[in-house]
Motif scaffolding. Sequence first.
Motif, PDB file in Angstrom:
ATOM      1  N   LEU A  60       0.840  -1.195   0.000  1.00  0.00           N
ATOM      2  CA  LEU A  60       0.000   0.000   0.000  1.00  0.00           C
ATOM      3  C   LEU A  60       0.873   1.241   0.000  1.00  0.00           C
ATOM      4  O   LEU A  60       1.822   1.352   0.773  1.00  0.00           O
ATOM      5  CB  LEU A  60      -0.892   0.007   1.243  1.00  0.00           C
ATOM      6  CG  LEU A  60      -1.741   1.261   1.458  1.00  0.00           C
ATOM      7  CD1 LEU A  60      -2.888   1.305   0.448  1.00  0.00           C
ATOM      8  CD2 LEU A  60      -2.287   1.319   2.879  1.00  0.00           C
ATOM      9  N   VAL A  61       0.551   2.189  -0.893  1.00  0.00           N
ATOM     10  CA  VAL A  61       1.220   3.487  -0.905  1.00  0.00           C
ATOM     11  C   VAL A  61       0.317   4.472  -0.174  1.00  0.00           C
ATOM     12  O   VAL A  61      -0.840   4.655  -0.547  1.00  0.00           O
ATOM     13  CB  VAL A  61       1.463   3.992  -2.350  1.00  0.00           C
ATOM     14  CG1 VAL A  61       2.273   5.280  -2.327  1.00  0.00           C
ATOM     15  CG2 VAL A  61       2.176   2.932  -3.170  1.00  0.00           C
ATOM     16  N   ALA A  62       0.834   5.100   0.885  1.00  0.00           N
ATOM     17  CA  ALA A  62       0.038   6.026   1.685  1.00  0.00           C
ATOM     18  C   ALA A  62       0.828   7.312   1.929  1.00  0.00           C
ATOM     19  O   ALA A  62       1.906   7.507   1.361  1.00  0.00           O
ATOM     20  CB  ALA A  62      -0.366   5.373   2.999  1.00  0.00           C
ATOM     21  N   ASN A  63       0.274   8.177   2.773  1.00  0.00           N
ATOM     22  CA  ASN A  63       0.903   9.462   3.097  1.00  0.00           C
ATOM     23  C   ASN A  63       1.288  10.230   1.835  1.00  0.00           C
ATOM     24  O   ASN A  63       2.384  10.780   1.727  1.00  0.00           O
ATOM     25  CB  ASN A  63       2.131   9.257   3.992  1.00  0.00           C
ATOM     26  CG  ASN A  63       1.741   8.756   5.379  1.00  0.00           C
ATOM     27  OD1 ASN A  63       1.278   7.611   5.499  1.00  0.00           O
ATOM     28  ND2 ASN A  63       1.909   9.573   6.389  1.00  0.00           N
ATOM     29  N   ASP A  64       0.357  10.199   0.857  1.00  0.00           N
ATOM     30  CA  ASP A  64       0.547  10.910  -0.411  1.00  0.00           C
ATOM     31  C   ASP A  64       1.801  10.461  -1.153  1.00  0.00           C
ATOM     32  O   ASP A  64       2.408  11.227  -1.904  1.00  0.00           O
ATOM     33  CB  ASP A  64       0.588  12.424  -0.166  1.00  0.00           C
ATOM     34  CG  ASP A  64       0.339  13.217  -1.442  1.00  0.00           C
ATOM     35  OD1 ASP A  64      -0.374  12.709  -2.325  1.00  0.00           O
ATOM     36  OD2 ASP A  64       0.887  14.325  -1.567  1.00  0.00           O
ATOM     37  N   GLY A  65       2.205   9.208  -0.935  1.00  0.00           N
ATOM     38  CA  GLY A  65       3.350   8.645  -1.651  1.00  0.00           C
ATOM     39  C   GLY A  65       4.641   8.620  -0.869  1.00  0.00           C
ATOM     40  O   GLY A  65       5.657   8.122  -1.371  1.00  0.00           O
ATOM     41  N   TYR A  66       4.636   9.103   0.362  1.00  0.00           N
ATOM     42  CA  TYR A  66       5.875   9.182   1.133  1.00  0.00           C
ATOM     43  C   TYR A  66       6.052   8.033   2.116  1.00  0.00           C
ATOM     44  O   TYR A  66       7.050   7.969   2.834  1.00  0.00           O
ATOM     45  CB  TYR A  66       5.947  10.528   1.877  1.00  0.00           C
ATOM     46  CG  TYR A  66       6.137  11.684   0.931  1.00  0.00           C
ATOM     47  CD1 TYR A  66       7.394  11.965   0.384  1.00  0.00           C
ATOM     48  CD2 TYR A  66       5.061  12.477   0.544  1.00  0.00           C
ATOM     49  CE1 TYR A  66       7.570  13.007  -0.502  1.00  0.00           C
ATOM     50  CE2 TYR A  66       5.221  13.529  -0.344  1.00  0.00           C
ATOM     51  CZ  TYR A  66       6.484  13.792  -0.868  1.00  0.00           C
ATOM     52  OH  TYR A  66       6.655  14.826  -1.757  1.00  0.00           O
ATOM     53  N   LYS A  67       5.080   7.112   2.161  1.00  0.00           N
ATOM     54  CA  LYS A  67       5.228   5.955   3.039  1.00  0.00           C
ATOM     55  C   LYS A  67       4.628   4.730   2.372  1.00  0.00           C
ATOM     56  O   LYS A  67       3.575   4.802   1.737  1.00  0.00           O
ATOM     57  CB  LYS A  67       4.553   6.210   4.387  1.00  0.00           C
ATOM     58  CG  LYS A  67       4.924   5.169   5.436  1.00  0.00           C
ATOM     59  CD  LYS A  67       4.774   5.709   6.840  1.00  0.00           C
ATOM     60  CE  LYS A  67       5.367   4.738   7.853  1.00  0.00           C
ATOM     61  NZ  LYS A  67       5.291   5.253   9.235  1.00  0.00           N
ATOM     62  N   LEU A  68       5.311   3.591   2.511  1.00  0.00           N
ATOM     63  CA  LEU A  68       4.855   2.324   1.945  1.00  0.00           C
ATOM     64  C   LEU A  68       4.639   1.312   3.066  1.00  0.00           C
ATOM     65  O   LEU A  68       5.445   1.224   3.986  1.00  0.00           O
ATOM     66  CB  LEU A  68       5.885   1.760   0.958  1.00  0.00           C
ATOM     67  CG  LEU A  68       6.342   2.653  -0.198  1.00  0.00           C
ATOM     68  CD1 LEU A  68       7.360   1.912  -1.048  1.00  0.00           C
ATOM     69  CD2 LEU A  68       5.164   3.063  -1.056  1.00  0.00           C
ATOM     70  N   TRP A  69       3.547   0.564   2.956  1.00  0.00           N
ATOM     71  CA  TRP A  69       3.248  -0.516   3.901  1.00  0.00           C
ATOM     72  C   TRP A  69       3.122  -1.817   3.124  1.00  0.00           C
ATOM     73  O   TRP A  69       2.662  -1.831   1.988  1.00  0.00           O
ATOM     74  CB  TRP A  69       1.937  -0.243   4.642  1.00  0.00           C
ATOM     75  CG  TRP A  69       1.928   1.018   5.440  1.00  0.00           C
ATOM     76  CD1 TRP A  69       1.543   2.263   5.035  1.00  0.00           C
ATOM     77  CD2 TRP A  69       2.359   1.172   6.798  1.00  0.00           C
ATOM     78  NE1 TRP A  69       1.690   3.173   6.041  1.00  0.00           N
ATOM     79  CE2 TRP A  69       2.183   2.536   7.150  1.00  0.00           C
ATOM     80  CE3 TRP A  69       2.863   0.292   7.758  1.00  0.00           C
ATOM     81  CZ2 TRP A  69       2.489   3.030   8.406  1.00  0.00           C
ATOM     82  CZ3 TRP A  69       3.167   0.784   9.023  1.00  0.00           C
ATOM     83  CH2 TRP A  69       2.982   2.128   9.330  1.00  0.00           C
ATOM     84  N   SER A  70       3.514  -2.934   3.734  1.00  0.00           N
ATOM     85  CA  SER A  70       3.387  -4.227   3.066  1.00  0.00           C
ATOM     86  C   SER A  70       3.031  -5.299   4.081  1.00  0.00           C
ATOM     87  O   SER A  70       3.306  -5.162   5.274  1.00  0.00           O
ATOM     88  CB  SER A  70       4.691  -4.589   2.343  1.00  0.00           C
ATOM     89  OG  SER A  70       5.753  -4.739   3.269  1.00  0.00           O
ATOM     90  N   TRP A  71       2.423  -6.376   3.603  1.00  0.00           N
ATOM     91  CA  TRP A  71       2.107  -7.516   4.457  1.00  0.00           C
ATOM     92  C   TRP A  71       1.925  -8.750   3.579  1.00  0.00           C
ATOM     93  O   TRP A  71       1.775  -8.670   2.372  1.00  0.00           O
ATOM     94  CB  TRP A  71       0.856  -7.236   5.298  1.00  0.00           C
ATOM     95  CG  TRP A  71      -0.392  -6.903   4.550  1.00  0.00           C
ATOM     96  CD1 TRP A  71      -1.387  -7.749   4.158  1.00  0.00           C
ATOM     97  CD2 TRP A  71      -0.812  -5.591   4.095  1.00  0.00           C
ATOM     98  NE1 TRP A  71      -2.386  -7.061   3.504  1.00  0.00           N
ATOM     99  CE2 TRP A  71      -2.070  -5.750   3.470  1.00  0.00           C
ATOM    100  CE3 TRP A  71      -0.255  -4.306   4.194  1.00  0.00           C
ATOM    101  CZ2 TRP A  71      -2.757  -4.662   2.910  1.00  0.00           C
ATOM    102  CZ3 TRP A  71      -0.950  -3.241   3.639  1.00  0.00           C
ATOM    103  CH2 TRP A  71      -2.180  -3.420   3.011  1.00  0.00           C
ATOM    104  N   GLY A  72       1.965  -9.934   4.213  1.00  0.00           N
ATOM    105  CA  GLY A  72       1.861 -11.193   3.484  1.00  0.00           C
ATOM    106  C   GLY A  72       3.131 -12.009   3.611  1.00  0.00           C
ATOM    107  O   GLY A  72       3.857 -11.926   4.607  1.00  0.00           O
TER     108      GLY A  72
END
Length: 570
Positions: free
Chosen positions: A396-408
């Motif tokens: 997931l790209v969040a914070n208007d592109g300044y932070k990335l989250w991942s899972w799995g």
Amino acid sequence: MDDALRSSSNLSRKVVSVAAGEAHTLALTGDGCVYSWGRGMFGRLGIGSEADALFPVQVKCDICSESEEKRLKFVGIAAGAYHSMALADDGSVWCWGYNPYGQLGVNGENAVVPRMMEHFLGLTSFDSVTNGSETKREAPLKACSVKAGGMMSLAIDNLGTLWIWGNCPQQSSSSGESGFSLVSSFTPIPVWDFHGHTVVKVACGNEHVVALVTVGETYEGEDLVCYSWGNNNHGQLGLGDRESRIHPEIVETFNQHSPWAIYEVACGAFHTALLTHKKRPNEKLESTCWTFGLGENGQLGHGTSQSALKPEPVNELPQDAYLVSVDCGLFHTGVVSSAGDVWSWGMEKGLGLCPDARFTGTDAGDALSPLRITGPQEPRFHDPVQVVCGAAHTVLVANDGYKLWSWGRGRSGVLGTGQTIDFFAPTAVMWPPLADDFKDQGLNNVTKDDNLESKESEEVAEIEKRLSSAMEEMKLLQSKLSMMERYAGILHGSIFGKPFTEEDIPSSLRDSGTFDIAKEWEDMLESADRSKLIRLELFYRNMLSGVKDKHMKRRIQEIIKECVPSTQGK
């Protein structure tokens, strides 16, 4: 530092697009750079080798390493199962990774670094690829978007023509209309069925393609019609049957008379997802996710494991959520709303982890309906941009592109966290990359000098200073870690009578970073043999006895203090 340098610095940190393959991820930054991480087999990362990358590494090609003036700037990315694509601002298409079906657009071996496709160079309008009809217009031909899936690659050019290559549905029917086959081609083939129309968006699965095409010649906003073709064994074409197609056919649910306007499309291996809103909205903008195709792992989100031959809405998503992005993994699907709510459904609780996931008992099983994915601190993610699904991971790209989250699934570093373990809840990707972070911090402290060499010298000195500071901080952290390990070892030895090892770390803490002490205690007692239970009983009996003794002594002291003043006053 001047505004231009500061703006460039921010763009280098801002992710504008991500793409996920089978076990690798691509990220495109605002300054036109591409980063990759995950499994490196077949060269899909484009870093010059087949080594895995546990965190983002910049993809480089020969022309990119030249001066800043000549540096190639990328504006689009795409990921197939084992190959990758990038579109440059000059319209050139670059591919790397697995190439047995010609999906790199070249006739040759796999590529561990980006290779430019030569096919689009020098083409003008339709003269060079005419289908026999007269050409009414001429213009330089260049790609303006790219897409990939399975072993296929696609591009849409500036005239709205769709091109397809790799392992793709056959475009001519030499074996009759009823026959379906895939053809391997390293030369892009134009899809002439859409001649006179504009292809706006496209997605593809393992063996099927779905395209959003204008009713007329040009795109006017809400005039898109949905077409599909290719393998249809599971109903992934949404045409109401299981017959495969070698030519595009309209998905009647989304024809030109449909009340729904499509704005996003995604394909899994054998299923399809679409996002729509009402063409004439009232006060509220209604947003709906539709899915069809294979459903045996719940990837359709319809509450069952049944497949669907026609588009059906995912009814359990909130009615008031406006969905901004959707993507399909191998056997799972994910969406994100404009408010930052994320939902996932499909294989193994919507994580796509496949049957070897560490879920047990009532926790195991596929998610047949949407499950809410919450952040580590807050239930919502701020300023979401995009969600993408790989075979067994989600980014997931969040914070208007300044932070990335991942899972799995985390093996081979596919989550970009610097680790190879699975995460069942969102965890932060190591972004921006460490090297870029140091470089950027160094640039922030560069002052305007008259001499370029002096500026570079100061920049290097500043970077070295920060590296030295970081090393000192790492030594301090290592010292603290060593002390904590000793403390944990002594405590563990006192309780269990044996040294502390990595195997003694509770599985919940090792896998997800959370620790349920009550559950772990119950599991430990359940698995302990008689001798261990006796030792634990003796340890805690002695400890409890000591606590009671100390409590009694302090109570006696308090009583004496209370009595002494009262006797002295008599």
